[in-house]
Design an enzyme around this catalytic site. Sequence first.
Site, PDB file in Angstrom:
ATOM      1  N   ARG A  21       1.544 -12.217   5.034  1.00 42.24           N
ATOM      2  CA  ARG A  21       2.977 -12.526   4.942  1.00 42.24           C
ATOM      3  C   ARG A  21       3.759 -12.122   6.187  1.00 42.24           C
ATOM      4  O   ARG A  21       4.955 -12.390   6.293  1.00 42.24           O
ATOM      5  CB  ARG A  21       3.573 -11.848   3.698  1.00 42.24           C
ATOM      6  CG  ARG A  21       2.899 -12.323   2.408  1.00 42.24           C
ATOM      7  CD  ARG A  21       3.595 -11.822   1.177  1.00 42.24           C
ATOM      8  NE  ARG A  21       4.914 -12.442   1.008  1.00 42.24           N
ATOM      9  CZ  ARG A  21       5.709 -12.227  -0.041  1.00 42.24           C
ATOM     10  NH1 ARG A  21       5.320 -11.402  -1.004  1.00 42.24           N
ATOM     11  NH2 ARG A  21       6.873 -12.816  -0.128  1.00 42.24           N
ATOM     12  N   PRO A  64       0.836  -1.210   0.000  1.00 42.36           N
ATOM     13  CA  PRO A  64       0.000   0.000   0.000  1.00 42.36           C
ATOM     14  C   PRO A  64       0.869   1.257   0.000  1.00 42.36           C
ATOM     15  O   PRO A  64       1.834   1.365   0.762  1.00 42.36           O
ATOM     16  CB  PRO A  64      -0.797  -0.129   1.304  1.00 42.36           C
ATOM     17  CG  PRO A  64      -0.820  -1.595   1.590  1.00 42.36           C
ATOM     18  CD  PRO A  64       0.509  -2.107   1.110  1.00 42.36           C
ATOM     19  N   GLU A  65       0.522   2.186  -0.889  1.00 44.61           N
ATOM     20  CA  GLU A  65       1.247   3.443  -0.995  1.00 44.61           C
ATOM     21  C   GLU A  65       0.389   4.572  -0.419  1.00 44.61           C
ATOM     22  O   GLU A  65      -0.618   4.315   0.249  1.00 44.61           O
ATOM     23  CB  GLU A  65       1.615   3.699  -2.459  1.00 44.61           C
ATOM     24  CG  GLU A  65       2.457   2.593  -3.075  1.00 44.61           C
ATOM     25  CD  GLU A  65       2.822   2.845  -4.524  1.00 44.61           C
ATOM     26  OE1 GLU A  65       2.908   4.018  -4.940  1.00 44.61           O
ATOM     27  OE2 GLU A  65       3.015   1.862  -5.266  1.00 44.61           O
ATOM     28  N   HIS A  88      -4.936 -15.139   9.602  1.00 45.64           N
ATOM     29  CA  HIS A  88      -3.999 -14.056   9.322  1.00 45.64           C
ATOM     30  C   HIS A  88      -4.264 -12.811  10.169  1.00 45.64           C
ATOM     31  O   HIS A  88      -3.612 -11.792   9.975  1.00 45.64           O
ATOM     32  CB  HIS A  88      -4.059 -13.699   7.835  1.00 45.64           C
ATOM     33  CG  HIS A  88      -3.770 -14.843   6.919  1.00 45.64           C
ATOM     34  ND1 HIS A  88      -2.588 -15.545   6.959  1.00 45.64           N
ATOM     35  CD2 HIS A  88      -4.523 -15.421   5.938  1.00 45.64           C
ATOM     36  CE1 HIS A  88      -2.609 -16.496   6.043  1.00 45.64           C
ATOM     37  NE2 HIS A  88      -3.768 -16.442   5.411  1.00 45.64           N
TER      38      HIS A  88
END
Length: 276
Positions: free
Chosen positions: A111, A2-3, A92
């Site tokens: 991740r 995400p930016e 997660h």
Amino acid sequence: MPELPEVETIARGLAPLVVHRTIASLDLRYTPIVKDDPDRFARKVPGHVITRVWRRAKLLILDLGVDFHLVFHLKMTGKVWVPGQGIQPDKHTHLIFDLNDGFRIFFQDQRKFGYCALFDEPGLKNWSFFADLGPEPLEMPTADFIEIFQQKKGRIKALLLDQKNIAGIGNIYADESLFMAGIHPETPGWSLGRQELARLHSCLQEVLCQAIDAGGSSFRDYKNALGYAGMFQEKFLVYGKKGCSCPRCKTGIETRKVAGRTTCFCPECQKLPNPR
């Protein structure tokens, strides 16, 4: 990862859901997700009122009262969101904040590269990662943008990705803004004139605002504060378009590595200037 537009979208969506609510308790299910002593974190966070949700660069920050800042770096697959009634945490979901009125905040990361950290005010200001961040592209004057980049020797794509030069820009929005400005990604910063840099700044601001309005860009993982995907990926001009026709001249979009990142550009619309 995400930016700026994605994290800004999360912050704007999260704020009306959680501001003025108190963190009653937390459930830390995977301790390495916290860049802090887990016991201190679990002891310090509950009882605080969330007073503000904001973004700095690619960081999502929740102010807890006037004393502390809860900082999330989402890295590649992190998500911070408020689930609806009846939605249960999956495998997660590594950190859950239970709010005083039944709302919850989930921090998920498939991740496990992302993290959460708790800072007091001096600690946040002195954290080297935070202290070294460059200016925000949507807030800085064009003259400041020009001053930063016109003396740099590096390639302009690499310079845009360097968070010490300018904050929050990643691969997507560097490629899109460089195409809009007609600048080859390997052009040295010092070789760009003031007009070219002013145009790049304008294009960068334009593409960031468009992306925020569209709720960010979603591929595999990014979701907003309510768990919904963004839509800006449907408006990409060059990013991820290798082999497709340029939307301007119909030349095939090419890729090459710049600063270790796959970079998409049009070889006709973004010509690499001859060295002086």
